[in-house]
Design an enzyme around this catalytic site. Structure first.
Site, mmCIF file in Angstrom:
data_model
loop_
_atom_site.group_PDB
_atom_site.id
_atom_site.type_symbol
_atom_site.label_atom_id
_atom_site.label_comp_id
_atom_site.label_asym_id
_atom_site.label_seq_id
_atom_site.Cartn_x
_atom_site.Cartn_y
_atom_site.Cartn_z
ATOM 1 N N ASP A 31 128.549 107.067 29.077
ATOM 2 C CA ASP A 31 127.296 106.111 28.564
ATOM 3 C C ASP A 31 126.826 106.091 27.366
ATOM 4 O OD1 ASP A 31 124.869 105.488 31.025
ATOM 5 O OD2 ASP A 31 124.167 105.141 28.726
ATOM 6 N N LYS A 203 127.735 89.554 47.217
ATOM 7 C CA LYS A 203 126.644 90.274 46.395
ATOM 8 C C LYS A 203 125.457 89.325 46.037
ATOM 9 C CE LYS A 203 124.201 93.315 44.284
ATOM 10 N NZ LYS A 203 123.783 94.512 44.844
ATOM 11 N N CYS A 257 117.541 93.740 40.407
ATOM 12 C CA CYS A 257 118.470 93.119 41.458
ATOM 13 C C CYS A 257 118.036 91.716 42.035
ATOM 14 C CB CYS A 257 118.825 94.014 42.728
ATOM 15 S SG CYS A 257 119.128 95.605 42.201
HETATM 16 N N1 SAJ Z 1 109.797 92.863 48.563
HETATM 17 C C1 SAJ Z 1 108.611 92.137 48.909
HETATM 18 N N2 SAJ Z 1 108.558 91.871 50.334
HETATM 19 C C2 SAJ Z 1 109.647 92.564 51.264
HETATM 20 C C3 SAJ Z 1 110.697 93.415 50.500
HETATM 21 C C4 SAJ Z 1 110.709 93.423 49.302
HETATM 22 O O1 SAJ Z 1 107.904 91.639 48.226
HETATM 23 O O2 SAJ Z 1 109.475 92.310 52.379
HETATM 24 C C5 SAJ Z 1 109.779 93.253 47.196
HETATM 25 C C6 SAJ Z 1 109.870 94.690 46.684
HETATM 26 O O3 SAJ Z 1 108.676 95.150 46.641
HETATM 27 C C7 SAJ Z 1 110.347 94.651 45.425
HETATM 28 C C8 SAJ Z 1 111.362 93.685 45.550
HETATM 29 O O4 SAJ Z 1 110.958 92.701 46.522
HETATM 30 O O5 SAJ Z 1 109.800 94.170 44.191
HETATM 31 C C9 SAJ Z 1 113.060 93.984 45.777
HETATM 32 O O6 SAJ Z 1 112.924 95.139 46.595
HETATM 33 P P1 SAJ Z 1 114.088 95.513 47.914
HETATM 34 O O7 SAJ Z 1 113.772 96.540 48.487
HETATM 35 O O8 SAJ Z 1 113.993 94.389 48.582
HETATM 36 O O9 SAJ Z 1 115.278 95.303 47.247
HETATM 37 P P2 SAJ Z 1 116.109 96.322 45.841
HETATM 38 O O10 SAJ Z 1 115.647 95.396 44.700
HETATM 39 O O11 SAJ Z 1 115.416 97.641 45.865
HETATM 40 O O12 SAJ Z 1 117.576 96.323 46.429
HETATM 41 C C10 SAJ Z 1 118.207 95.307 46.685
HETATM 42 C C11 SAJ Z 1 119.037 95.586 48.021
HETATM 43 N N3 SAJ Z 1 119.427 94.241 48.662
HETATM 44 C C12 SAJ Z 1 119.177 93.775 49.706
HETATM 45 O O13 SAJ Z 1 118.378 94.213 50.665
HETATM 46 C C13 SAJ Z 1 119.780 92.558 50.191
HETATM 47 C C14 SAJ Z 1 119.949 96.438 48.036
HETATM 48 O O14 SAJ Z 1 120.869 96.569 49.133
HETATM 49 C C15 SAJ Z 1 121.031 96.219 46.941
HETATM 50 O O15 SAJ Z 1 122.092 97.018 46.420
HETATM 51 C C16 SAJ Z 1 120.034 96.052 45.513
HETATM 52 O O16 SAJ Z 1 119.069 95.086 45.707
HETATM 53 C C17 SAJ Z 1 121.145 95.763 44.267
HETATM 54 O O17 SAJ Z 1 121.231 96.678 43.539
HETATM 55 O O18 SAJ Z 1 121.460 94.620 44.165
#
Ligand code: SAJ
Length: 424
Positions: A31, A203, A257
């Site tokens: 890192d 992805k 992400c």
């Molecule tokens: N969110 C909403 N409504 C929902 C679900 C999420 O407003 O119903 C918001 C969350 O509060 C947050 C954002 O979306 O601000 C993203 O949260 P998340 O839990 O949907 O996803 P991440 O960003 O934590 O992780 C995602 C995941 N991708 C998918 O589910 C398709 C994870 O599997 C990936 O590895 C990650 O992105 C990544 O590193 O790309």
């Protein structure tokens, strides 16, 4: 493969490094941030993620994981550095390019190089390959090259690293198979082989699909308010349909992400991505939407009003503040002249430009006129009206994530305004 160099000891690189080390692979963890390297060497950890501290500590103590600044010759090189975007939403690939340059002097015949960072389509072939070939070696002939996206969910990283299906896209079949051989060290889920560009698209498509699904939920919440219904009830009922799975509205989409990746597609093909672009705009405008709800609740006079903003991370029960819509909402609110005091239990010491923070829940609640729920942390779900009444005179709550049961709070004398509920 017995020795791996991993570039980037962040949310993905560090757990991946620890998983390899725990399975007997010698890992050189690289890192550029000396705070991260020194924290790790001294037995600490810079990320809060369930179960991670113990496995990292153990890996370092056993000598299998060595955090450092400089790469060494190894069997495989994994790049897991951030790919953020510039102000104008173009992908910032400088960290990937720098890691690739750092590999060049150490690259040997028979090595494997894997890119894990989420990247625009064709990055492996058009950006990574030419840099690595500065070594005088040819990708596909002298060394293997593949793209393997991380797909783990923050909060469940260790479990998902092992159990999720792992996609490995090689620039040729031998590269994909070399990647399979490497990740089979700890992956128990299916390992699916494809080509590098398909893996990059997989992805981006996964996260874009989720972004669009959240955007439509956010738009439904606006429609629900206009038509005087409760969007949460409507979504629950719609989701009884066997082929419908609407996600939850909220203050917007954050994290490194989902709020970033769709832009890579918009940048790569603006003429083909109007839906993806609109979804990004809907989700990015959601903080302003929550602010409107709060201002309406507060009424005319805003000066001398204090808002307790609960939660600042990008989603519940994680410590990550990147691209957080909660932070954006607090900032926008403060710009309207109200005093915003935020509390984030996972980052109680974090400071922000534009609004105040408190290191304790009580500090945020005391003297507040309105309580704004921005993140559904478990700690906030467990709040009771009795507890809040002891600390604060606030009897008005705006809940942007629907964690407070309406019947309990209303019968205790609170006015509860929920995002997406017209009747309130
Ligand atoms: N969110 C909403 N409504 C929902 C679900 C999420 O407003 O119903 C918001 C969350 O509060 C947050 C954002 O979306 O601000 C993203 O949260 P998340 O839990 O949907 O996803 P991440 O960003 O934590 O992780 C995602 C995941 N991708 C998918 O589910 C398709 C994870 O599997 C990936 O590895 C990650 O992105 C990544 O590193 O790309």
């Amino acid at each position: 493969m017995t020795k791996v160099c991993i570039f980037g000891l962040g949310y993905i690189g560090l757990p991946t490094a620890a998983m390899f080390a725990a399975n007997g692979v010698e890992v050189i963890g690289i890192d550029i941030n000396d705070k991260i390297i020194h924290t790790l060497i001294n037995g600490g950890i810079h990320i809060q993620e369930y179960g991670l501290a113990a496995i990292v500590k153990q890996s370092i103590e056993s000598g299998f994981l060595k955090p450092t600044f400089e790469p060494e010759p190894a069997d495989a090189f994994i790049i897991a550095v951030p790919t953020p975007f510039y102000e104008d939403k173009r992908a910032d690939m400088r960290a990937v390019a720098a890691a690739a340059e750092a590999i060049v002097p150490h690259l040997r015949k028979g090595n494997l190089v894997i890119l894990e960072s989420t990247s625009p389509p064709l990055t492996t072939i058009n950006l990574l390959k030419p840099i690595l070939e500065k070594s005088g070696l040819t990708a596909g002939k002298d060394f293997h090259l593949a793209y393997s996206p991380e797909r783990v969910l923050p909060g469940q990283i260790l479990k998902e690293l092992v159990n999720n299906a792992r996609v490995i896209g090689g620039i040729d079949i031998a590269s994909a198979k070399a990647g399979q051989n490497l990740y089979a060290t700890f992956v128990k889920g299916d390992i699916v082989l494809t080509d590098a560009t398909t893996a990059e698209m997989v992805k981006l498509m996964e996260n874009t699909y989720r972004d669009i699904n959240i955007a439509v939920a956010n738009e439904f919440s606006r429609l629900a308010e206009r038509f005087g219904i409760d969007v949460w009830e409507a979504i629950r009922i719609a989701n009884l349909h066997p082929r419908v799975k609407i996600l939850n509205p909220g203050p917007g989409v954050g994290g490194h992400c989902i709020s970033v990746d769709p832009w890579f597609l918009v940048e790569a093909a603006p003429d083909l991505t109007s839906l993806i672009h609109s979804a990004r705009q809907v989700n990015d405008s959601q903080p302003a939407y929550v602010v409107r709800l709060v201002l309406k609740a507060l009424g005319e006079s805003l000066s001398n009003k204090k808002i307790a903003a609960l939660g600042l991370t990008y989603k519940q029960d994680v410590d990550d503040l990147r691209e957080s819509p909660a932070v954006e909402t607090a900032r926008l609110l403060a710009k309207h002249g109200v005093r915003v005091v935020a509390f984030e239990p996972y980052r109680p010491d974090a400071q922000f430009e534009g609004f105040e923070t408190s290191g304790s829940l009580e500090g945020a609640l005391v003297d507040a006129d309105l309580i704004l729920i921005l993140v559904g942390h478990k700690q906030f779900q467990e709040l009771t009206p009795d507890y809040v009444k002891q600390i604060s005179h606030a009897r008005m709550i705006v809940d942007s994530v629907n964690i407070f049961p309406i019947s309990i709070w209303q019968s205790a004398g609170f006015r509860l305004i929920r995002l997406g509920v017209g009747k309130s």
